[in-house]
Design a protein around this motif. Sequence first.
Motif, PDB file in Angstrom:
ATOM      1  N   VAL A  92       0.837  -1.208   0.000  1.00 53.09           N
ATOM      2  CA  VAL A  92       0.000   0.000   0.000  1.00 53.09           C
ATOM      3  C   VAL A  92       0.871   1.257   0.000  1.00 53.09           C
ATOM      4  O   VAL A  92       0.625   2.205  -0.763  1.00 53.09           O
ATOM      5  N   PHE A  93       1.894   1.272   0.846  1.00 52.30           N
ATOM      6  CA  PHE A  93       2.773   2.438   0.881  1.00 52.30           C
ATOM      7  C   PHE A  93       3.533   2.581  -0.440  1.00 52.30           C
ATOM      8  O   PHE A  93       3.686   3.692  -0.955  1.00 52.30           O
ATOM      9  N   PHE A  94       4.008   1.460  -0.984  1.00 54.15           N
ATOM     10  CA  PHE A  94       4.711   1.506  -2.268  1.00 54.15           C
ATOM     11  C   PHE A  94       3.797   2.042  -3.373  1.00 54.15           C
ATOM     12  O   PHE A  94       4.199   2.865  -4.202  1.00 54.15           O
ATOM     13  N   THR A  95       2.541   1.585  -3.377  1.00 54.00           N
ATOM     14  CA  THR A  95       1.581   2.044  -4.385  1.00 54.00           C
ATOM     15  C   THR A  95       1.278   3.523  -4.215  1.00 54.00           C
ATOM     16  O   THR A  95       1.253   4.282  -5.198  1.00 54.00           O
ATOM     17  N   ALA A  96       1.030   3.947  -2.965  1.00 53.97           N
ATOM     18  CA  ALA A  96       0.735   5.366  -2.712  1.00 53.97           C
ATOM     19  C   ALA A  96       1.918   6.244  -3.111  1.00 53.97           C
ATOM     20  O   ALA A  96       1.730   7.331  -3.688  1.00 53.97           O
ATOM     21  N   MET A  97       3.130   5.786  -2.827  1.00 52.73           N
ATOM     22  CA  MET A  97       4.321   6.564  -3.180  1.00 52.73           C
ATOM     23  C   MET A  97       4.484   6.649  -4.701  1.00 52.73           C
ATOM     24  O   MET A  97       4.835   7.710  -5.244  1.00 52.73           O
ATOM     25  N   ALA A  98       4.220   5.538  -5.394  1.00 49.10           N
ATOM     26  CA  ALA A  98       4.330   5.548  -6.858  1.00 49.10           C
ATOM     27  C   ALA A  98       3.338   6.524  -7.474  1.00 49.10           C
ATOM     28  O   ALA A  98       3.671   7.279  -8.396  1.00 49.10           O
ATOM     29  N   VAL A  99       2.106   6.518  -6.943  1.00 48.08           N
ATOM     30  CA  VAL A  99       1.096   7.460  -7.430  1.00 48.08           C
ATOM     31  C   VAL A  99       1.510   8.894  -7.130  1.00 48.08           C
ATOM     32  O   VAL A  99       1.392   9.792  -7.982  1.00 48.08           O
ATOM     33  N   ALA A 100       2.019   9.133  -5.929  1.00 48.08           N
ATOM     34  CA  ALA A 100       2.408  10.483  -5.528  1.00 48.08           C
ATOM     35  C   ALA A 100       3.508  11.041  -6.424  1.00 48.08           C
ATOM     36  O   ALA A 100       3.438  12.190  -6.879  1.00 48.08           O
ATOM     37  N   VAL A 101       4.522  10.227  -6.696  1.00 49.81           N
ATOM     38  CA  VAL A 101       5.632  10.684  -7.532  1.00 49.81           C
ATOM     39  C   VAL A 101       5.160  10.949  -8.959  1.00 49.81           C
ATOM     40  O   VAL A 101       5.516  11.970  -9.575  1.00 49.81           O
ATOM     41  N   ALA A 102       4.318  10.064  -9.484  1.00 48.15           N
ATOM     42  CA  ALA A 102       3.875  10.200 -10.872  1.00 48.15           C
ATOM     43  C   ALA A 102       2.994  11.432 -11.063  1.00 48.15           C
ATOM     44  O   ALA A 102       3.201  12.213 -12.000  1.00 48.15           O
ATOM     45  N   VAL A 103       1.992  11.621 -10.182  1.00 47.97           N
ATOM     46  CA  VAL A 103       1.074  12.753 -10.377  1.00 47.97           C
ATOM     47  C   VAL A 103       1.770  14.079 -10.067  1.00 47.97           C
ATOM     48  O   VAL A 103       1.446  15.113 -10.662  1.00 47.97           O
ATOM     49  N   ASN A 104       2.740  14.059  -9.153  1.00 48.32           N
ATOM     50  CA  ASN A 104       3.502  15.278  -8.882  1.00 48.32           C
ATOM     51  C   ASN A 104       4.307  15.703 -10.109  1.00 48.32           C
ATOM     52  O   ASN A 104       4.475  16.902 -10.365  1.00 48.32           O
ATOM     53  N   TYR A 105       4.739  14.715 -10.873  1.00 44.49           N
ATOM     54  CA  TYR A 105       5.549  15.016 -12.060  1.00 44.49           C
ATOM     55  C   TYR A 105       4.680  15.366 -13.276  1.00 44.49           C
ATOM     56  O   TYR A 105       5.018  16.279 -14.044  1.00 44.49           O
TER      57      TYR A 105
END
Length: 527
Positions: A92-105
């Motif tokens: 869950v944390f890995f998924t949330a972090m992946a989403v956060a990095v992608a949408v921030n970019y």
Amino acid sequence: MHTILPFMLAMVAAVVLLEMLAAKLKIAYPILLVVAGLLVSFIPGLPRIKVDPDLIFFIIMPPLLFEASWSISFKEMKKWWRIITSFAFVVVFFTAMAVAVAVNYYIPGFSIALGFLLGGIVAPPDAVSTAAITRFVSIPRATSAILEGESLLNDASSLIIFRFALVAVGTGQFLLPDAVTSFLWMVIGGAGIGLLLAWLFVQMHKRLRMDASSNMAFNLIEPYLMYWVAEQLHCSGVLAVVLGGLFLSNRRLEFLDSESRIQAINVWESFVFILNGIVFLIIGLDLPEIVEGMRASGTSVHTGIIYGIMVTAILVLARLISAYSAMIATYLFRPSVMPSRSRRQVMLIPLTLGWSGMRGVVSLAAALAIPVTLENGMPFPQRNLILFITFTVILLTLVIQGLTLPLLIKYTGVFENLAVNGTSPEETRQQMKHGLKQHIYQFLKTKYDNEPNGNAGIEKMLRLWEERAKAADDSGMTARNKAIFVELLESQRQYLTELNKDPNIDEGIIRAQLYQIDLEEERLKII
């Protein structure tokens, strides 16, 4: 009120009709519900339903989590706790972090905090959707236990991420020491409060000697009390409900009688089914307003759909990576638990697990719980876009993955003829029934050795359990015979409880037999 009430009743009726249609079409009902929610939004003249974001968690989440924890097998959760906890927390944390990095970019105006907020919303797969979809295919109990246990615990982990992200967005800062302290208190305090209150509820059920109606009414308010108390103390209300529900579930034979247990199954299934359906339809009714707000902020529907597809692809990819990583770790560190299948089938099992990450009501409830404004009165940044992306993710995962998952399982055949320790579920069921029959005869012979001869009621009991058929009449069922029969049923429960300690016995089979015993006891009361 006179306008909204008939409309709400019509929504409940629509949910029931859609479920009937889904059963006839042999597809999972959440798929039809989410599509219907989308179509409803295009009907002109429908009333707008305003949902208070501060109340959405309190209304929707506690009963959903409580019912899930009530029905899950705690024994299977303990058996597969490593992979369940890794998927529920690390993934869950890995998924949330992946989403956060992608949408921030890729998405203009999205900070890392907003990215983690969106990631926390869409990270957890939905247990209801997964169970409804896998109902049409045969999967082993280990797989279903992993999916159910993961869905139960990842709700808690994702919503903790959601809460921290909300604070970070509102305050504009994230202090790691304070966050660690708060996190530990939320987890430890929430778990402790849930277990303490659950223990108190058990004592109240026992000492107050409630009837079935009172037991059920009190059972309905228990998740709300656990959630409310934990939240008032700034703990995780979600963890309180989950662990409290697990505690009560594993002690249901101690404080609920047979009538209460039967009622609990029917009431909770109906209640949660209606809640799930209404939430899907509510988001459809709110969709025009979401689209208007998104357009007002300068984002077109076409762009929002592209963002939704991008986030969905990230979720699927992150889950597939996690599933194959878990398989590699298991192969390296615990090869003894690897299934004895061909290399091709072993490689396809993570694909099936990775493809089963449908999103649903938990994500909707979390998205709807985002406040409209910040504490300073300013509009919450990107709220409508987050809601739109969430709805797009749910629609895509339910329709695409939901419709193709049964086909994937059948095509790959990864779960065909998969028995545990050489014993299929049907063989396990027959062995349990044979052992139960032997236990019944031994019980009657040991305790009532002199009563069966010439006693029509006892002889009828023997024929009932030997031939599995009821007698033509119940004239021999005297008060004495009823007392013996009730004692016999309780002895069976004790036997099944001990049998359930065997790790190779499917708890679902045990629970089904316990339900039959409860029905038999209720039948006895009306003789």
